[in-house]
Design an enzyme around this catalytic site. Structure first.
Site, mmCIF file in Angstrom:
data_model
loop_
_atom_site.group_PDB
_atom_site.id
_atom_site.type_symbol
_atom_site.label_atom_id
_atom_site.label_comp_id
_atom_site.label_asym_id
_atom_site.label_seq_id
_atom_site.Cartn_x
_atom_site.Cartn_y
_atom_site.Cartn_z
ATOM 1 N N ARG A 75 -7.308 -4.755 -5.732
ATOM 2 C CA ARG A 75 -6.214 -4.544 -4.787
ATOM 3 C C ARG A 75 -6.356 -5.255 -3.442
ATOM 4 O O ARG A 75 -5.517 -5.060 -2.567
ATOM 5 C CB ARG A 75 -5.955 -3.054 -4.531
ATOM 6 C CG ARG A 75 -5.487 -2.322 -5.759
ATOM 7 C CD ARG A 75 -4.768 -1.061 -5.458
ATOM 8 N NE ARG A 75 -5.562 -0.085 -4.740
ATOM 9 C CZ ARG A 75 -5.124 1.124 -4.429
ATOM 10 N NH1 ARG A 75 -3.915 1.504 -4.776
ATOM 11 N NH2 ARG A 75 -5.881 1.955 -3.775
ATOM 12 N N ASP A 76 -7.391 -6.070 -3.249
ATOM 13 C CA ASP A 76 -7.472 -6.803 -1.984
ATOM 14 C C ASP A 76 -8.160 -8.155 -2.188
ATOM 15 O O ASP A 76 -9.011 -8.561 -1.392
ATOM 16 C CB ASP A 76 -8.201 -5.978 -0.922
ATOM 17 C CG ASP A 76 -7.838 -6.399 0.502
ATOM 18 O OD1 ASP A 76 -6.765 -7.022 0.685
ATOM 19 O OD2 ASP A 76 -8.619 -6.118 1.417
ATOM 20 N N ILE A 77 -7.767 -8.847 -3.256
ATOM 21 C CA ILE A 77 -8.301 -10.192 -3.494
ATOM 22 C C ILE A 77 -7.614 -11.137 -2.513
ATOM 23 O O ILE A 77 -6.390 -11.247 -2.501
ATOM 24 C CB ILE A 77 -8.047 -10.651 -4.950
ATOM 25 C CG1 ILE A 77 -8.862 -9.802 -5.919
ATOM 26 C CG2 ILE A 77 -8.367 -12.127 -5.115
ATOM 27 C CD1 ILE A 77 -10.364 -9.971 -5.812
ATOM 28 N N THR A 108 -3.734 -6.264 1.431
ATOM 29 C CA THR A 108 -3.211 -7.205 2.415
ATOM 30 C C THR A 108 -1.881 -7.742 1.904
ATOM 31 O O THR A 108 -1.855 -8.437 0.886
ATOM 32 C CB THR A 108 -4.230 -8.348 2.628
ATOM 33 O OG1 THR A 108 -5.497 -7.771 2.966
ATOM 34 C CG2 THR A 108 -3.771 -9.292 3.730
#
Length: 173
Positions: A126-128, A161
């Site tokens: 969920r935040d690559i 993000t």
């Protein structure tokens, strides 16, 4: 939290402790229950997934609200992109493909890793983003910061993000 460089004995599963350098991720506010829960979840998830691109975690320091993990040296993909842009250069396509293949392989392994019930974890990072991908001097790719990850059957919500979210993630799916 803050990440510190430390020296000490590095725990190795199945063998003795060895001297080495580690990173210690410590919460700014150990009394923040939500942050502490996220750190504990991050440790548990990183401890379950075995892949060359996942930073190895060694131990959770419960009283200090900190995690001792593999020290990854190198530069983030963001640092590399910015350095190249400053020289008016771009990342070579073969490098993009190689890094992309490593990421896809790692993210698939994280998804497919069996959970305690034998079913796939269904882990989604969920935040690559470029800031969470490290490139080491010897060419390894490492994914950092599993603090926002979720697994199959856990609460969703929109986290991450926005600029790098998949449309499904932005819709809370």
């Amino acid at each position: 939290g803050t990440v510190y460089l430390a020296r000490g004995e590095v725990p190795r599963r199945g063998s003795r402790r060895q001297p080495g350098r580690v990173a210690i991720k410590h919460l700014h506010d150990p009394g923040d229950g939500g942050a502490r829960e996220a750190l504990e979840r991050e440790f548990a998830l990183m401890d379950q997934v075995r892949h060359r691109c996942v930073v190895h975690v060694y131990e959770m320091l419960w009283d200090e609200a900190a995690v001792v993990m593999e020290l990854v040296e190198g530069a983030t993909v963001r640092d590399a992109i910015d350095a190249l842009a400053a020289r008016n250069e771009t990342v070579p396509p073969l490098v993009v493909a190689a890094v992309g293949c490593e990421l896809v392989d790692c993210l698939y392994q994280a998804w497919a890793t069996p959970g305690r019930d034998g079913q796939p974890l269904g882990l989604v990072h969920r935040d690559i983003k470029p800031e969470n991908i490290m490139l080491t001097p010897d060419g390894q790719v490492k994914i950092l910061d599993f603090g926002l990850a979720r697994v199959r059957g856990t609460g969703g919500g929109v986290r991450g993000t926005p600029l790098y979210m998949a449309p499904e993630q932005a819709r809370g799916q």
